[in-house]
Design a protein around this motif. Structure first.
Motif, PDB file in Angstrom:
ATOM      1  N   ILE A 116      33.134  52.977  31.494  1.00  0.00           N
ATOM      2  CA  ILE A 116      31.802  53.477  30.850  1.00  0.00           C
ATOM      3  C   ILE A 116      32.159  53.508  29.243  1.00  0.00           C
ATOM      4  N   TYR A 117      31.414  53.114  28.514  1.00  0.00           N
ATOM      5  CA  TYR A 117      31.011  54.104  27.515  1.00  0.00           C
ATOM      6  C   TYR A 117      29.676  55.163  26.879  1.00  0.00           C
ATOM      7  N   PRO A 118      29.634  54.925  26.944  1.00  0.00           N
ATOM      8  CA  PRO A 118      28.264  55.978  27.658  1.00  0.00           C
ATOM      9  C   PRO A 118      27.485  55.952  26.376  1.00  0.00           C
ATOM     10  N   GLU A 119      27.670  55.187  25.159  1.00  0.00           N
ATOM     11  CA  GLU A 119      26.919  54.835  24.142  1.00  0.00           C
ATOM     12  C   GLU A 119      26.103  54.143  24.256  1.00  0.00           C
ATOM     13  N   GLY A 120      26.504  53.430  25.170  1.00  0.00           N
ATOM     14  CA  GLY A 120      26.502  51.715  25.794  1.00  0.00           C
ATOM     15  C   GLY A 120      26.538  50.321  24.641  1.00  0.00           C
ATOM     16  N   THR A 121      27.592  50.654  23.449  1.00  0.00           N
ATOM     17  CA  THR A 121      27.877  49.831  22.007  1.00  0.00           C
ATOM     18  C   THR A 121      28.701  49.668  22.028  1.00  0.00           C
TER      19      THR A 121
END
Length: 240
Positions: A116-121
């Protein structure tokens, strides 16, 4: 099957040659059982570098646009991401976040690693941005550890818009797993979700040494784009 061909025969050896990755803290990734690997996102290459160096298979939630392209290039891209075990997630609409959470929990229920990339982008300027709480929801609902990960040097090797990466070494650094069992049963509490998310992002920051921005990356990028286009209204930051 194709996942392992990419990892060990086709793509993995090429990535190791181009980036010459230095791996630190790999022992922090659990050898078995479900876990979340949460990392910063600086480059398109991140999707493939981490799977190439991990001993276990990892599944990432990837944006749906990678699976819906048209023409030969679009079909090849979609086929590649599916073969690499990536799961498409529609990031538009009110149900987008819930769909991503359902898909992620499905991976964890099978006892696998979820990336997962918590930043979302992807970061557009190399800085680390505020994390979205979906990673916290999944960690608490599944009751799994979260391993922070920092990609270092991939932004310089392949910044947004660069098709062919520069040949240069990068570092992939894993931190000690984060245990959030103390918050069991509180996955619907907004304050708890924000605290868990911020703790994960802070752990990534400690590993990466990036400059931190306490705003969502997508909001900052849209605002900067609007500032370059006179007459366009500036976006408002979300409340959560």
């Amino acid at each position: 099957m194709f996942y392992y061909l990419l990892k060990y025969v086709f793509l993995g050896p090429v990535l190791r040659l181009v980036f010459r990755p230095r791996i630190e803290g790999l022992e922090h990734v659990p050898a078995s059982g479900p876990a979340i690997v949460a990392g910063n996102h600086l480059s398109f290459s991140d999707h493939f570098l981490m799977p190439a160096i991990l001993k276990r298979r990892i599944t990432f939630l990837a944006k749906a646009e990678y699976f819906t392209g048209s023409g030969v290039k679009g079909r090849l891209t979609a086929s590649f991401f599916r073969s690499a075990g990536q799961i498409p997630v529609d990031r538009s609409g009110k149900e987008a976040g819930q769909a991503a959470i359902r898909e992620g929990l499905g991976v964890l229920r099978k006892g696998e690693l979820l990336g997962i990339y918590p930043e979302g982008t992807r970061s557009h300027d190399g800085r680390l941005y505020k994390g979205k709480v979906g990673v916290a929801v999944m960690a608490l609902r599944a009751g799994v550890p979260v391993v922070p990960c920092a990609m270092i040097g991939t932004f310089e090797a392949q910044p947004p818009g660069r098709l062919v990466p520069r040949i240069r070494p990068v570092t992939i650094r894993f931190g000690e797993p984060l245990d959030f069992s103390r918050y069991a049963g509180l996955e619907n509490e907004k304050a708890v979700l924000r605290a868990v998310t911020d703790e994960i992002v802070y752990a990534i920051l400690a590993l990466s040494g990036q400059e931190y921005v306490d705003e969502y990356a997508a909001v900052v990028k849209e605002r900067q784009t609007a500032q370059r286009k006179p007459g366009r209204r500036l976006p408002r930051a979300p409340l959560a």
